[in-house]
Design a protein around this motif. Structure first.
Motif, PDB file in Angstrom:
ATOM      1  N   UNK A 107      12.653  -1.254  10.242  1.00  0.00           N
ATOM      2  CA  UNK A 107      12.252  -2.263  11.241  1.00  0.00           C
ATOM      3  C   UNK A 107      10.884  -2.842  10.911  1.00  0.00           C
ATOM      4  N   UNK A 108      10.039  -2.016  10.298  1.00  0.00           N
ATOM      5  CA  UNK A 108       8.687  -2.461   9.954  1.00  0.00           C
ATOM      6  C   UNK A 108       8.605  -3.053   8.549  1.00  0.00           C
ATOM      7  N   UNK A 109       9.720  -3.022   7.804  1.00  0.00           N
ATOM      8  CA  UNK A 109       9.710  -3.535   6.438  1.00  0.00           C
ATOM      9  C   UNK A 109       9.014  -2.612   5.464  1.00  0.00           C
TER      10      UNK A 109
ATOM     11  N   UNK B 242       2.646  -0.756   7.399  1.00  0.00           N
ATOM     12  CA  UNK B 242       2.920  -2.176   7.678  1.00  0.00           C
ATOM     13  C   UNK B 242       3.946  -2.698   6.685  1.00  0.00           C
ATOM     14  N   UNK B 243       4.472  -3.863   6.969  1.00  0.00           N
ATOM     15  CA  UNK B 243       5.464  -4.500   6.111  1.00  0.00           C
ATOM     16  C   UNK B 243       4.950  -4.566   4.670  1.00  0.00           C
ATOM     17  N   UNK B 244       5.780  -4.141   3.738  1.00  0.00           N
ATOM     18  CA  UNK B 244       5.412  -4.136   2.323  1.00  0.00           C
ATOM     19  C   UNK B 244       4.864  -2.806   1.846  1.00  0.00           C
TER      20      UNK B 244
ATOM     21  N   UNK C 232       0.846  -1.188   0.000  1.00  0.00           N
ATOM     22  CA  UNK C 232       0.000   0.000   0.000  1.00  0.00           C
ATOM     23  C   UNK C 232       0.884   1.241   0.000  1.00  0.00           C
ATOM     24  N   UNK C 233       0.519   2.214  -0.784  1.00  0.00           N
ATOM     25  CA  UNK C 233       1.200   3.500  -0.770  1.00  0.00           C
ATOM     26  C   UNK C 233       0.516   4.400   0.250  1.00  0.00           C
ATOM     27  N   UNK C 234       1.304   4.926   1.180  1.00  0.00           N
ATOM     28  CA  UNK C 234       0.799   5.789   2.242  1.00  0.00           C
ATOM     29  C   UNK C 234       1.475   7.143   2.087  1.00  0.00           C
ATOM     30  N   UNK C 235       0.696   8.204   1.928  1.00  0.00           N
ATOM     31  CA  UNK C 235       1.249   9.536   1.706  1.00  0.00           C
ATOM     32  C   UNK C 235       1.314  10.361   2.970  1.00  0.00           C
ATOM     33  N   UNK C 236       2.332  11.229   3.036  1.00  0.00           N
ATOM     34  CA  UNK C 236       2.462  12.179   4.139  1.00  0.00           C
ATOM     35  C   UNK C 236       2.748  13.552   3.547  1.00  0.00           C
ATOM     36  N   UNK C 237       1.935  14.544   3.936  1.00  0.00           N
ATOM     37  CA  UNK C 237       2.088  15.918   3.457  1.00  0.00           C
ATOM     38  C   UNK C 237       2.162  16.850   4.653  1.00  0.00           C
TER      39      UNK C 237
END
Length: 187
Positions: A83-85, A54-56, A1-6
């Motif tokens: 650490x979380x992958x 999460x991992x991945x 999953x792509x998780x964005x931060x702005x």
């Protein structure tokens, strides 16, 4: 999953935040975390994003300076992600820590960015010292003092210090000082 931060530093940078969110959505980020807070202030949305991934997954930011305040801070974030992958992608640099080359490039670019920031701060200090020596340095214009009457009026209406600070775009401490000055003057 792509998780964005702005992130942007101030409320006046609304367009910058909107542009980051637009770009992150266009890249396919399924989950977005965003905030308007200084890089040195607590960043709850960043902490939430780091907790969420999460991992991945891949954490995606449009620019490195939106994520980390220093090389040390960047190292801490990368360590948490590793650490979380979780990989880190920085769009404007074309860096993806999902690859060995991406990890190397991020470390090199982070070092250069911190060096440039330190050089900029040094030039700024030199410029201020020179202006002070020439009697031209006045400092930053006090914004909260200019709003003291408005602060007092909003407080008299029963508005909380936090609400006043948000409404006027100033710090809660500035509101507290303005109200304390009022109380001290009337005592």
């Amino acid at each position: 999953m792509l998780v964005g931060y702005a992130r942007t530093s101030t409320l006046e940078q609304e367009a910058g935040l909107e542009a980051q969110v637009r770009d992150l959505k266009a890249l396919g980020c399924e989950k977005l975390f965003q905030e308007q807070v200084s890089s040195v202030a607590p960043r709850d949305a960043l902490e939430a994003a780091l907790e969420f991934v999460r991992s991945g997954d891949t954490l995606v930011v449009t620019k490195l300076d939106r994520l980390a305040r220093s090389v040390t801070h960047m190292g801490t974030i990368i360590e948490t992600l590793e650490k979380k992958g979780v990989a880190l992608r920085i769009v404007n640099l074309g860096v993806d820590t999902g690859t060995p080359t991406g990890k190397l490039m991020l470390n090199v670019l982070g070092g250069v960015a911190q060096f440039e920031r330190e050089m900029m701060l040094e030039r700024q200090r030199e410029g201020i010292a020179k202006a002070k020596g020439e009697g031209r340095y006045k400092g930053r214009k006090p914004t909260a003092r200019a709003k003291a009457d408005e602060i007092k009026a909003l407080s008299a209406q029963g508005m909380s210090m936090n609400a006043i600070a948000l409404k006027l775009g100033i710090g809660k401490g500035s509101v507290h000082r303005a109200l304390s000055t009022t109380k001290a003057a009337t005592a």
